[in-house]
Scaffold this motif. Structure first.
Motif, PDB file in Angstrom:
ATOM      1  N   ALA A   5     -34.355   5.400  57.630  1.00 40.47           N
ATOM      2  CA  ALA A   5     -33.376   6.138  58.393  1.00 40.47           C
ATOM      3  C   ALA A   5     -34.018   7.403  58.931  1.00 40.47           C
ATOM      4  O   ALA A   5     -33.676   7.888  59.988  1.00 40.47           O
ATOM      5  CB  ALA A   5     -32.189   6.490  57.521  1.00 40.47           C
ATOM      6  N   LYS A  25     -37.600  14.501  56.429  1.00 39.36           N
ATOM      7  CA  LYS A  25     -37.454  14.509  54.976  1.00 39.36           C
ATOM      8  C   LYS A  25     -37.862  15.835  54.366  1.00 39.36           C
ATOM      9  O   LYS A  25     -37.191  16.333  53.465  1.00 39.36           O
ATOM     10  CB  LYS A  25     -38.284  13.379  54.375  1.00 39.36           C
ATOM     11  CG  LYS A  25     -37.496  12.106  54.348  1.00 39.36           C
ATOM     12  CD  LYS A  25     -38.230  11.018  53.640  1.00 39.36           C
ATOM     13  CE  LYS A  25     -39.215  10.366  54.552  1.00 39.36           C
ATOM     14  NZ  LYS A  25     -39.911   9.247  53.971  1.00 39.36           N
ATOM     15  N   ALA A 409     -39.706  10.737  46.977  1.00 38.59           N
ATOM     16  CA  ALA A 409     -38.765  10.172  47.934  1.00 38.59           C
ATOM     17  C   ALA A 409     -38.743  10.995  49.218  1.00 38.59           C
ATOM     18  O   ALA A 409     -38.582  10.466  50.302  1.00 38.59           O
ATOM     19  CB  ALA A 409     -37.369  10.115  47.323  1.00 38.59           C
ATOM     20  N   GLY A 413     -42.910  10.294  50.763  1.00 40.22           N
ATOM     21  CA  GLY A 413     -42.374   9.190  51.545  1.00 40.22           C
ATOM     22  C   GLY A 413     -43.285   7.989  51.536  1.00 40.22           C
ATOM     23  O   GLY A 413     -43.936   7.692  50.544  1.00 40.22           O
TER      24      GLY A 413
END
Lengths: 428, 411
Positions: A5, A25, A409, A413
């Motif tokens: 996303a 992110k 996360a 990534g």
């Protein structure tokens, strides 16, 4: 692996061929950490001053201890964190990535803020904390270096934990028998190498799935060392399981620099060996012929083979070297930390080192930084349990792992391993 | 770490001849073909090889052997005898502790070891299925420990705190265990799907997080800790929530083993007969191709980890509600979360393979305790033999080379 996303792809208008991919992110995660810490401060407000002790009693240059009001400092640093997060948003909106040093600055601000809050009314021994972090990170750094070398050559090394444990065992055994720390260190490297031989034979020569070999080798080493410990070492502890210990050596001049000296340069020989190892590996991997060939074999073995590089021989050498390095790291447990071997004494550190490899994106320096962060977290747990903190200790202990999940996360990534990582090379 | 999913153990080139595809000849003929092709033969030889290495280890470290070896050159026979005695003693104890105890006359007592084996095999099979299922989707689930802890602690929480009628109590406890273990697993799958976070790191970290969460729950009287106790331990499980014994009070075998058998059947059905299973295998073998074919790989990762975690959580419940009912502790996983990885590898991630591997490892566990008690040989020997079996089975060419068998013909 897509269906992500987060990454937003924006082709620049004038030059349609240029595609910049900027992930949102980093700012998201930085914001989450800022808000999270602010919430902690709001909910657990407590007054008092926090003292940061910057020098130990034996230091040549005595720095005064810094005493600050806990809550004010903590909030000020949260403001700094918010500013960095905001900057990161601004960069992202202008389609520029958040630089690593900004994330590092954010991490430091967050840690100091947290420390100031958690230790309100108490004293933080800064030197002891940082020095301890470096010492505790030794096996992790050696393990991570082992992982980086292996995987850069295309061989996944999950057996790091087994190599550390074998190193610890051999260091205790050889060190006790010969009575020399250096002999123990050599024994540790040799034991790590033996585990690596097994990894090489099964993974490179017999094409067994490398993840499987790694996991199974870990179990094998746990079984072997525990068995031999109960059968041989424990009954003859005096002769076989009481190795000498490395003593801390102060490096002249460097060791007298305030704060940095005691943290970096009043350590044991194993730590200095670690500095050298990291520097040499980081240099050699990118700047030497050996490193170029190693990376070629890990990224595109067929091309490497075409230009005459012996793929499997290069991989074997890399895996054996990696094993010996991890073995050295294992020596830390029995020659520095506790002068005797115990069953399963690495406590899964090899898996943490593996996480550091991936966290550090297969780069020696970044992996080392990740390993140091884990070391810092372990030391912090000890320090905070001594001063006592308002949060239940279990949550304190959990923190580094939670942060890692968030960081992996968010910040790391989709990290890209070497292209041929884990793929056996069959000529033809 | 591999960016591409680890090669699925069941699908390695050596195993190709043994994989069943729909439309293949009946299974007995396949079995026959496998024996001829040598898969079963190499498996047996791998077992032999592992046992030989284990024997050497026993012989070399045995006190009497070392005593006798001091005068080896004058009387070499003594050393050989002592070594033989040590090895024979070890494996007899292993057998008597895991299958049939021929030292007692009463057959009902003599088969007790076999029921112990089945009891130990239950959680190994359940957790092995959880790891194996994730393997088939190309995910390496090292998070068995965390999933077991969460599942087991949740089952214990229901078992200790809830007041429900017998029967329903047990069912609720099992379901809650599956829910907690499943969510803990799904978290890793979800993060992988949404952010690309590597499942190996995430599951390792979640093991630690889960450990401290359960530790915290066990140190709070309001959650799990037994009242007026200093230890991180809960009260014993209420009788209404314990897994009933299958063969009466004489044997400790409980319902958990049957649950494991049911789980084998369910997982077999999921993998081989359901659309979800097809998506799992497609995502595992080639995620790019699966995506092109319209499979939502990310969702498959999340759901497969949910199911895998639920299975491992059930293994945790099996421990807490069946094997050790005296109360929840942080050691409830008893290393099974990690053993499950070797079970799944040995079983090549196929349900029936995992069943067989779980039974074998259960026997090793039961027998290992007996061997440690009667012969003084540390149970760690079992770990060595187990890991060697998996290693050798994964490398048939090596086993063939050791026994000088001809190289296998291309199937």
């Amino acid at each position: 692996m897509t269906i992500s996303a987060a990454p937003t792809t924006t082709p620049a208008e004038e030059a349609p061929t240029v595609v910049t991919v900027v992930s949102r992110k980093a700012p998201v995660v930085l914001s989450i950490f800022t808000v999270g810490l602010a919430l902690v401060l709001l909910l657990g407000s407590h007054d008092g001053d926090t003292t940061f002790r910057l020098s130990t009693r034996d230091d040549l240059f005595q720095l005064p201890a810094v005493t600050v009001p806990a809550m004010v400092t903590a909030w000020l640093l949260v403001v700094v964190m918010a500013a960095i997060a905001g900057w990161s948003w601004a960069l992202t909106l202008r389609e520029r990535p958040t630089p690593l040093w900004l994330v590092a600055l954010f991490t430091v601000a967050a840690l100091v803020s947290f420390l100031a809050w958690a230790a309100a009314g108490g004293t933080i021994p800064v030197v002891g904390l940082l020095g301890g972090a470096i010492a505790l990170a030794v096996p992790l750094v050696f393990g991570a270096m082992s992982g980086v070398i292996g995987e850069r050559a295309g061989v996944v090394n999950i057996a790091i934990d087994g190599q550390l444990l074998a190193g610890a065992f051999a260091a205790a055994l050889v060190g006790s028998m010969i009575g020399s720390t250096w002999a123990g260190l050599a024994g540790a490297a040799f034991a790590g190498l033996l585990v690596a031989v097994l990894l090489g034979v099964f993974a490179i020569s017999y094409h067994v799935d490398q993840v499987i070999v790694g996991v199974v080798l870990n179990v094998l080493v746990i079984g072997l060392t525990s068995f031999l410990f109960s059968q041989v070492l424990a009954p003859n502890a005096a002769e076989l399981n009481s190795p000498p210990r490395f003593k801390a050596i102060e490096i002249p001049l460097l060791g007298e620099i305030p704060v940095i000296g005691p943290v970096l340069f009043q350590q044991t020989a194993v730590v200095y060996l670690m500095y050298v190892a990291v520097a040499v590996i980081a240099w050699a991997l990118y700047r030497s012929r050996w490193g170029l060939r190693l990376r070629a074999v890990g990224e595109h073995p067929k091309a490497a083979d075409t230009v005459g590089i012996k793929v499997n021989r290069t991989r074997y050498r890399a895996v054996l070297l990696a094993g010996a390095i991890a073995g050295l790291g294992g020596a830390f447990y029995t020659l520095v930390s506790v002068p005797q071997f115990n069953r399963e004494m690495t406590g899964g550190a090899g898996y943490i080192a593996l996480a550091a490899v991936i966290f550090g994106k297969w780069d020696p320096i970044r992996a080392t930084l990740a390993a140091l962060l884990f070391g810092f977290a372990s030391t912090l747990q000890g320090v905070l349990s001594v001063i006592g903190s308002p949060v239940p200790s279990q949550f304190m202990l959990m923190l580094p792992y939670v942060v890692t999940v968030f960081a992996v996360a968010g910040l790391v990534g989709r990290s890209r391993p070497p292209a041929a990582d884990g793929v056996p090379y069959v000529k033809g | 770490m591999t960016g591409a999913p680890p090669e699925i153990p069941g699908e390695t080139s050596e195993a190709k001849s043994g994989t069943t595809a729909p439309g293949d000849p009946p299974s007995w003929r396949l079995t026959l073909r496998e024996i001829v092709a040598g898969n079963v033969l190499t498996a047996v030889l791998a077992l032999v090889l592992a046992v030989i290495v284990g024997s050497l280890l026993v012989a070399v470290t045995d006190d009497e052997v070392r005593e006798a070896s001091k005068y080896f050159f004058s009387r070499p026979g003594d050393t050989v005898d002592a070594a033989f005695d040590a090895i024979w003693g070890a494996y007899t104890a292993l057998f008597q502790g895991s299958v049939y105890n021929n030292r007692v006359d009463d057959p009902a007592t003599a088969i007790r070891p076999l029921t112990e084996t089945l009891k130990f095999a239950g959680p190994l099979i359940l957790a092995g299925l959880g790891v194996g299922l994730a393997f088939r989707a190309g995910l390496f689930n090292i998070g068995g420990r965390g999933q077991m802890l969460l599942g087991g602690a949740a089952a214990g929480w229901i078992g200790v705190k809830a007041d429900l009628p017998a029967g329903i109590h047990l069912v609720v406890a099992l379901l809650v265990a599956m829910l907690f273990g499943g969510l803990w697993g799904a978290l890793a799958g979800f993060l992988k799907a949404r952010t690309g976070a590597h499942e190996v790191i995430v599951t390792i970290m979640l093991n630690y997080v889960g450990f401290y969460l359960v530790f915290y729950a066990l140190s709070q009287e309001s959650i799990l800790q037994a009242p007026n106790s200093a230890n991180p331990k809960s009260l014993p499980i209420q009788d209404s929530a314990t897994l009933p014994r299958l063969l009466g009070d004489r044997y400790t075998l409980h319902l958990g083993f049957l649950l494991a058998l049911v789980a084998v059947a369910v997982v077999w059905w999921i993998l081989n007969r359901s659309a979800f299973g097809f998506r799992i295998r497609a995502a595992g073998e080639n995620p790019e191709a699966a995506r092109t074919a319209g499979i939502d790989v990310g969702r498959t990762y999340t759901v497969v980890m949910l199911v895998a975690g639920a299975l491992v959580g059930l293994a945790g419940a099996n421990q807490v509600l069946g094997t050790v009912t005296s109360g929840v502790t942080v050691d409830l996983d008893a290393g099974i979360g990690f053993d499950a990885i070797t079970v799944a590898l040995l079983g090549r991630s196929r349900p029936l393979g995992i069943l067989a591997a779980g039974l074998l490892f259960g026997a090793f566990k039961a027998g290992g305790f007996a061997m440690q008690a009667s012969q003084g040989i540390p149970i760690d020997l079992v770990l060595v033999v187990q890991s060697l079996i998996v290693l050798f089975i994964a490398a048939p060419p090596l086993v063939r080379a050791v026994f000088r068998l001809p190289a296998k013909e291309a199937a």
